[in-house]
Scaffold this active site. Structure first.
Site, short mmCIF file in Angstrom:
data_model
loop_
_atom_site.label_atom_id
_atom_site.label_comp_id
_atom_site.label_asym_id
_atom_site.label_seq_id
_atom_site.Cartn_x
_atom_site.Cartn_y
_atom_site.Cartn_z
N CYS A 1 10.27 -8.17 -0.80
CA CYS A 1 10.25 -7.29 -1.97
C CYS A 1 11.30 -6.19 -1.89
O CYS A 1 11.42 -5.38 -2.81
CB CYS A 1 8.85 -6.72 -2.15
SG CYS A 1 7.61 -8.02 -2.25
N HIS B 1 7.73 2.81 -3.91
CA HIS B 1 7.37 1.38 -3.89
C HIS B 1 6.03 1.20 -4.59
O HIS B 1 5.90 0.33 -5.44
CB HIS B 1 7.32 0.90 -2.45
CG HIS B 1 7.16 -0.57 -2.30
ND1 HIS B 1 8.02 -1.48 -2.86
CD2 HIS B 1 6.20 -1.30 -1.67
CE1 HIS B 1 7.62 -2.71 -2.58
NE2 HIS B 1 6.51 -2.63 -1.86
N GLU C 1 3.02 5.23 2.33
CA GLU C 1 4.26 5.70 1.71
C GLU C 1 4.18 7.21 1.40
O GLU C 1 5.14 7.95 1.62
CB GLU C 1 4.58 4.92 0.43
CG GLU C 1 5.92 5.30 -0.17
CD GLU C 1 6.31 4.44 -1.37
OE1 GLU C 1 5.45 3.72 -1.89
OE2 GLU C 1 7.49 4.50 -1.78
N LYS D 1 5.67 0.28 -11.19
CA LYS D 1 4.93 -0.99 -11.06
C LYS D 1 3.62 -0.92 -11.84
O LYS D 1 3.02 -1.96 -12.13
CB LYS D 1 4.64 -1.29 -9.59
CG LYS D 1 5.85 -1.76 -8.78
CD LYS D 1 5.46 -2.17 -7.37
CE LYS D 1 6.65 -2.68 -6.59
NZ LYS D 1 7.56 -1.60 -6.16
N HIS E 1 4.62 -6.06 -10.00
CA HIS E 1 5.47 -6.16 -8.81
C HIS E 1 6.37 -7.39 -8.94
O HIS E 1 5.90 -8.52 -8.89
CB HIS E 1 4.59 -6.26 -7.56
CG HIS E 1 5.33 -6.08 -6.28
ND1 HIS E 1 6.72 -5.98 -6.21
CD2 HIS E 1 4.88 -5.98 -5.00
CE1 HIS E 1 7.08 -5.83 -4.96
NE2 HIS E 1 5.99 -5.81 -4.21
N PHE F 1 7.39 -7.56 2.85
CA PHE F 1 6.68 -8.24 3.94
C PHE F 1 7.68 -8.54 5.06
O PHE F 1 8.82 -8.92 4.81
CB PHE F 1 6.08 -9.56 3.44
CG PHE F 1 4.85 -9.41 2.59
CD1 PHE F 1 4.18 -8.21 2.48
CD2 PHE F 1 4.34 -10.51 1.89
CE1 PHE F 1 3.04 -8.08 1.70
CE2 PHE F 1 3.20 -10.39 1.10
CZ PHE F 1 2.55 -9.18 1.01
#
Length: 419
Positions: free
Chosen positions: A167, A307, A318, A339, A344, A405
């Site tokens: 991502c 994010h 985060e 998002k 996403h 990831f």
């Protein structure tokens, strides 16, 4: 003698998103807090735990490509070509007048042609064992094919490749393009990313990981970054393209300049294949590196497009990282997760969110984090998450985070262009 780095500016934008099929539609929906989520129409999702996603609506690729060419491309490549065409048009660059040996493409995609891969394997499994595969199967599936098609379309013979870091992929593409230009390896680069994974294996796979929201009764409010009741992310699809250009090259052709790309950072969590570091150490370091690269102080940043996926663990780690990097200034920042509206977009997320950050910078409007209903006591109440409604403010510099990831962390910084 040390070579002086070139300045890099943004001169063109293109977008294809779940809330708008061009840049202006995307921005209009962002500032008005429109959700792109709805029931999945691409396939029968009735047996899946999650039955909704942020799909592209009313997409007709024949406005750009003929049907024969389109059938030979996965959707993620079609999305890439549509957004790059808008970015090229927006930049006003005369393709025939530039040195195409110094024009490149750096494109991000987390998975590539998963739909094409899935279809071919299913067709083979239903057959008698005779290997009847399409001659276009491999070029439709491989993740680097979008950058290849873009270069063919415009004749760009400079640097050309795809970045794959889950991502974080398209934020990686932006940093690579930025570095190539400031090192003098290219004059102009089409950078960005695309993803088209609203399909059975992606929904099923992310469901198995318990990564997706299962709020099937109310898809439009399912993506709830920083809300106490958040239960996972909403899968999205789409593309965004940014024309990055050597400042001197842009000035020489009289280009419109949106802003300057100031710097970027790259780190790894080195912790877990899917979970973020619980204290956000990698996220902290990547924002610090981006600030150092841009030669900026934390106090110079006005807005962070985080994010912020709406997963229980990711949002907390985060925010911890943001507070350590920015200290007291963290409470003076606007923070938002777009998002909450577009879902996403996996490998395309970085580019789509960079566009949101660039518009916040150039318009002085912070897009909101929608779908906030219940405060989470894990977060400092003095932080401004820009909940539910856009906010106006003077914005001189923005930072955008994407994490993937595997523990990949990427941050980019844009600032106002000052001659």
């Amino acid at each position: 003698m040390e070579k002086k780095l070139k300045r890099v500016v943004v001169t063109g934008l293109g977008a294809l998103t779940p809330i708008g099929n061009d840049v202006q539609s995307y921005w209009n929906a962002l500032q008005n807090g429109v959700s792109g989520a709805g029931p999945i129409t691409r396939f029968d999702a009735s047996l899946f735990k999650t039955k909704f996603a942020c799909e592209i609506k009313n997409f007709d690729v024949t406005n750009l490509l003929d049907k024969k060419d389109a059938r030979r491309m996965d959707l993620f490549t079609q999305y890439a070509l549509v957004s790059t065409q808008e970015a090229i048009n927006d930049s006003g660059v005369n393709i025939e007048a530039i040195n195409k040996d110094r024009a490149g493409v750096v494109w991000g995609s987390g998975i590539g042609g998963l739909t094409s891969f899935f279809k071919e394997v299913i067709d083979y499994a239903k057959g008698d064992g005779t290997p009847r595969f399409s001659p276009f199967f491999i070029p439709m599936m491989i993740a680097d094919i979008a950058s290849g098609y873009i270069s063919i379309r415009y004749g760009f013979r400079g640097p050309n490749y795809t970045t794959v870091s889950a991502c974080a992929s398209s934020n990686n593409a932006l940093i690579d393009a930025f570095n190539l230009i400031r090192l003098g390896k290219a004059d102009i680069i089409l950078a960005g990313g695309s993803e088209a994974c609203v399909n059975e294996p992606a929904i099923g796979g992310f469901n198995s990981m318990k990564a997706l929201s299962e709020r099937n009764d109310d898809p439009k409010t399912a993506s709830r970054p920083f809300d106490k009741e958040r239960d996972g992310f909403v899968l999205g699809e789409g593309s965004a393209a940014i024309v990055l250009e050597d400042l001197d090259h842009a000035l020489a052709r009289g280009a419109k300049i949106y802003c300057e790309m100031a710097g970027g950072g790259l780190t790894a969590d080195a912790y877990h294949i899917t979970a973020p570091h619980p204290e956000g150490l990698g996220a902290q370091m990547v924002m610090t590196h981006a600030l150092e690269d841009a030669n900026m102080k934390p106090e110079e940043i006005d807005y962070i497009n985080v994010h912020g996926t709406s997963t229980p663990l990711g949002d907390i780690s985060e925010v911890k990282a943001v507070q350590r990097v920015f200290g007291d200034h963290a409470c003076k920042l606007n923070i938002s997760s777009t998002k909450s509206m577009v879902g996403h977009l996996l490998g395309a997320a970085g580019a789509v969110e960079a566009l949101a950050a660039i518009f916040a910078l150039t318009k002085g409007i912070i897009p909101p984090t929608i779908n906030h209903f219940t405060d989470d006591e894990s977060f400092d109440p003095k932080l401004n998450f820009t909940f539910n409604k856009a906010q106006h403010r003077e914005v001189n510099a923005v930072l955008s985070n994407t994490f993937g990831f595997g523990g990949h962390n990427v941050s980019v910084i844009f600032k106002k262009y000052n001659p």
